[in-house]
Design a protein around this motif. Sequence first.
Motif, PDB file in Angstrom:
ATOM      1  N   GLY A  21      33.482  35.338   4.375  1.00 58.60           N
ATOM      2  CA  GLY A  21      33.594  34.130   3.539  1.00 58.60           C
ATOM      3  C   GLY A  21      32.245  33.565   3.125  1.00 58.60           C
ATOM      4  O   GLY A  21      32.035  33.224   1.957  1.00 58.60           O
ATOM      5  N   TRP A  22      31.330  33.459   4.088  1.00 54.14           N
ATOM      6  CA  TRP A  22      30.019  32.862   3.812  1.00 54.14           C
ATOM      7  C   TRP A  22      28.971  33.936   3.558  1.00 54.14           C
ATOM      8  O   TRP A  22      27.772  33.673   3.605  1.00 54.14           O
ATOM      9  CB  TRP A  22      29.583  31.963   4.978  1.00 54.14           C
ATOM     10  CG  TRP A  22      30.485  30.784   5.192  1.00 54.14           C
ATOM     11  CD1 TRP A  22      31.573  30.734   6.029  1.00 54.14           C
ATOM     12  CD2 TRP A  22      30.403  29.484   4.577  1.00 54.14           C
ATOM     13  NE1 TRP A  22      32.170  29.490   5.951  1.00 54.14           N
ATOM     14  CE2 TRP A  22      31.462  28.703   5.074  1.00 54.14           C
ATOM     15  CE3 TRP A  22      29.523  28.913   3.647  1.00 54.14           C
ATOM     16  CZ2 TRP A  22      31.683  27.376   4.682  1.00 54.14           C
ATOM     17  CZ3 TRP A  22      29.742  27.597   3.257  1.00 54.14           C
ATOM     18  CH2 TRP A  22      30.810  26.842   3.770  1.00 54.14           C
ATOM     19  N   SER A  69      31.866  37.907   0.465  1.00 51.33           N
ATOM     20  CA  SER A  69      32.646  37.356  -0.648  1.00 51.33           C
ATOM     21  C   SER A  69      31.803  36.402  -1.485  1.00 51.33           C
ATOM     22  O   SER A  69      31.863  36.406  -2.719  1.00 51.33           O
ATOM     23  CB  SER A  69      33.869  36.594  -0.117  1.00 51.33           C
ATOM     24  OG  SER A  69      34.900  37.489   0.188  1.00 51.33           O
ATOM     25  N   MET A  70      31.027  35.570  -0.791  1.00 49.99           N
ATOM     26  CA  MET A  70      30.226  34.576  -1.519  1.00 49.99           C
ATOM     27  C   MET A  70      29.204  35.267  -2.427  1.00 49.99           C
ATOM     28  O   MET A  70      28.980  34.851  -3.558  1.00 49.99           O
ATOM     29  CB  MET A  70      29.539  33.646  -0.515  1.00 49.99           C
ATOM     30  CG  MET A  70      29.254  32.279  -1.080  1.00 49.99           C
ATOM     31  SD  MET A  70      28.822  31.099   0.209  1.00 49.99           S
ATOM     32  CE  MET A  70      30.346  30.241   0.479  1.00 49.99           C
ATOM     33  N   SER A 113      35.508  31.998  -1.807  1.00 47.02           N
ATOM     34  CA  SER A 113      34.195  31.445  -1.458  1.00 47.02           C
ATOM     35  C   SER A 113      33.889  30.223  -2.320  1.00 47.02           C
ATOM     36  O   SER A 113      33.132  29.344  -1.913  1.00 47.02           O
ATOM     37  CB  SER A 113      33.111  32.512  -1.638  1.00 47.02           C
ATOM     38  OG  SER A 113      33.031  32.875  -2.995  1.00 47.02           O
ATOM     39  N   THR A 124      32.560  26.618  -0.972  1.00 51.00           N
ATOM     40  CA  THR A 124      31.425  25.883  -1.553  1.00 51.00           C
ATOM     41  C   THR A 124      31.852  24.473  -1.946  1.00 51.00           C
ATOM     42  O   THR A 124      31.140  23.490  -1.694  1.00 51.00           O
ATOM     43  CB  THR A 124      30.871  26.643  -2.784  1.00 51.00           C
ATOM     44  OG1 THR A 124      30.475  27.950  -2.360  1.00 51.00           O
ATOM     45  CG2 THR A 124      29.680  25.938  -3.394  1.00 51.00           C
ATOM     46  N   TYR A 154      38.551  32.824   7.973  1.00 44.32           N
ATOM     47  CA  TYR A 154      37.311  32.070   7.684  1.00 44.32           C
ATOM     48  C   TYR A 154      37.608  30.656   7.207  1.00 44.32           C
ATOM     49  O   TYR A 154      36.766  29.777   7.352  1.00 44.32           O
ATOM     50  CB  TYR A 154      36.323  32.844   6.802  1.00 44.32           C
ATOM     51  CG  TYR A 154      36.639  33.096   5.342  1.00 44.32           C
ATOM     52  CD1 TYR A 154      36.755  32.071   4.412  1.00 44.32           C
ATOM     53  CD2 TYR A 154      36.714  34.406   4.861  1.00 44.32           C
ATOM     54  CE1 TYR A 154      36.989  32.333   3.065  1.00 44.32           C
ATOM     55  CE2 TYR A 154      36.945  34.691   3.516  1.00 44.32           C
ATOM     56  CZ  TYR A 154      37.080  33.640   2.624  1.00 44.32           C
ATOM     57  OH  TYR A 154      37.309  33.911   1.303  1.00 44.32           O
TER      58      TYR A 154
END
Length: 645
Positions: free
Chosen positions: A242-243, A246-247, A541, A545, A581
Amino acid sequence: MGDELPEIISVECLRVPAKHLKPEDIDQKVEDRALDRTTKEVLKKTMKEGTDTVWDRFERQQPPCKFCSEGISCQRCAMGPCRLMGGDRTRGVCGADADLMVARNLLDTIATGAASHSDHGREVVETLLKAARGHAAGYGVKDEEKLKRLAAEYGIDAGLPINKMAEKLALAMLEEFGTIKGTMQMPNRAPAEDIELWKAAKILPRSIDREVVEAMHRVHMGVGAEYNGFLQQGMRASMADGWGGSMMGTEISDVLFGTPDINRSKVNLGVLKHDEVNISLHGHNPILSEMVIKVAGMPEMIERAKSVGAKGINLVGLCCTGNELLMRKGIHQAGNHMDQELVITTGALEVMIVDYQCIFPTLANTAACYHTKLFSTSPKATISGSYYMEITPENAYEQSRKMVIAAIDNYPNRVPERVLIPDKPMDAMVGFSVEAIKKALGGSLKPLLDVIVSGKIRGCVGIVGCNNPHVKHDYGHVTLAKELIKRDILCVETGCSSIACAKAGLMQPESIELAGKGLKEVCGSLGIPPVLHMGSCVDNSRILTLAAELAKMANVRIDQLPIAGAAPEWYSPKAVAIGSYFVGSGVSVVLGVMPHIGGSANVVKALTDDIESAVHAKFWVEPNPKNAAALLFDHIETKRKALGM
Ligand code: MSK
């Protein structure tokens, strides 16, 4: 330049064994299987023609294996396979009990999902690197502002020439996959208190590849026998997705192809056209599909299409490759996960081009029942019965050209009597990246926070994930979204969930009529729908954010915000990673489909209860979307109360 196609292994058209259904039985079955009008229309055609679909295969698999459903079967080593049947068979040959077997299987699933997203992210970053070095003709930096912001985030001089900056950023991101420094950059987007919490819970990821590799190490027999350790590693691997993976996938796709902005498009099977060459783009990676769009728009291709009697070339999206194109280019979307076979069975599709993830292995068999040509393009995802055209950033133009020409040349092979294109595509407003939301709000998220604090909007729920034949197609997503907006809860959506709601008309600004008074007033004044399309499944993601920025602005941790997540029809390991996540980041998640963990009461308790003490978030499982909405509303009200809202 040769336009010849590669050799193809011929595969058979798969037919459902004859069942002699009466017309009224077909009608009932279609009603039971799907919600969307256009899906139902084409589904009926498949049933009349006997074309095998995911719903038919699902039926033939019933009843499912009880041991696999509960996660208490294992074929991880050659001492087995094992099933825990109770009585004197409560341990596998190695000695694993139900807790260990379930936790080990779950960790395997999460690692698979995290690896899938992150490998996709890596390919996108590698494309930026090649483009920056001048090795990928046709690709380049589209959003310089975003590149500069990301460069600053990574401590790179934002005053460098664009290509130099892009090269340095790509290298810094690729380093994140295997870094030995033991920390990653992007989790720093979260409030400092969250990072401390993640450190304490031992779920702050060290590097992407390391977390996935360690997860795979741990699922080997004899590496730990205590289920909590497996769950913790699953959470950490998902956080790296996730961080991290993907981000990066999201952010660098924006740099290369443009950050999505609000635009209007059309959705459902009705986007196919009778008088044009239809090509669908299916999978997850926008690298290839962006090039196909360029090629299909070239005058020489339009002329060629006209020469075979078509008026033009109609590109349509499917699943998350479609979502990427819908968000950035307004390319019409034919459907979501369980529509993929139906796009072919309309009889109006000349070519389907796939990259990877969520592609039914039988698509070539479905194509064999019609005139459609299937192209596979990734060495990671070759498919018997497809034309294999490997795509790299270096050859994407040439290969795209061949595939578009193949589609045009296939148009005369369409059999008009076998064509069914439902009418009236649904309008949808899409493209709500975090940047686009800020722009709509006048440059900052502050107005969103203000209306949440004032209570006009009670909170936000991210509805995400797939379709699954365990659930009536799209019913879970659409019902949940309707129930939430009625309660003044703003919905942000990605992946197949967003397409389900777009097909149901919930992404038209007019759908504010279904929203509660406060949400209606806010969305009405902005001219936006109460259900916002935020992109593909890597784009979850964007939701992270958004949550991180809101939390920082409110000076609280993410878990203190009145927000939640939901995956009403999830099926994929990627969705398990996403759910993990979200929870790891402090966003509780309700699942509409029970994961295969029911065989261990301890693991179920750990994920639906114990975990809350570590990350202030947890999972629920609630198959009924109306009950799920009530549960999420209560959760959001509890969070509001705790903040004194
Ligand atoms: S495509 S992972 S079915 S959302 Fe991303 Fe849809 Fe789920 Fe695949």
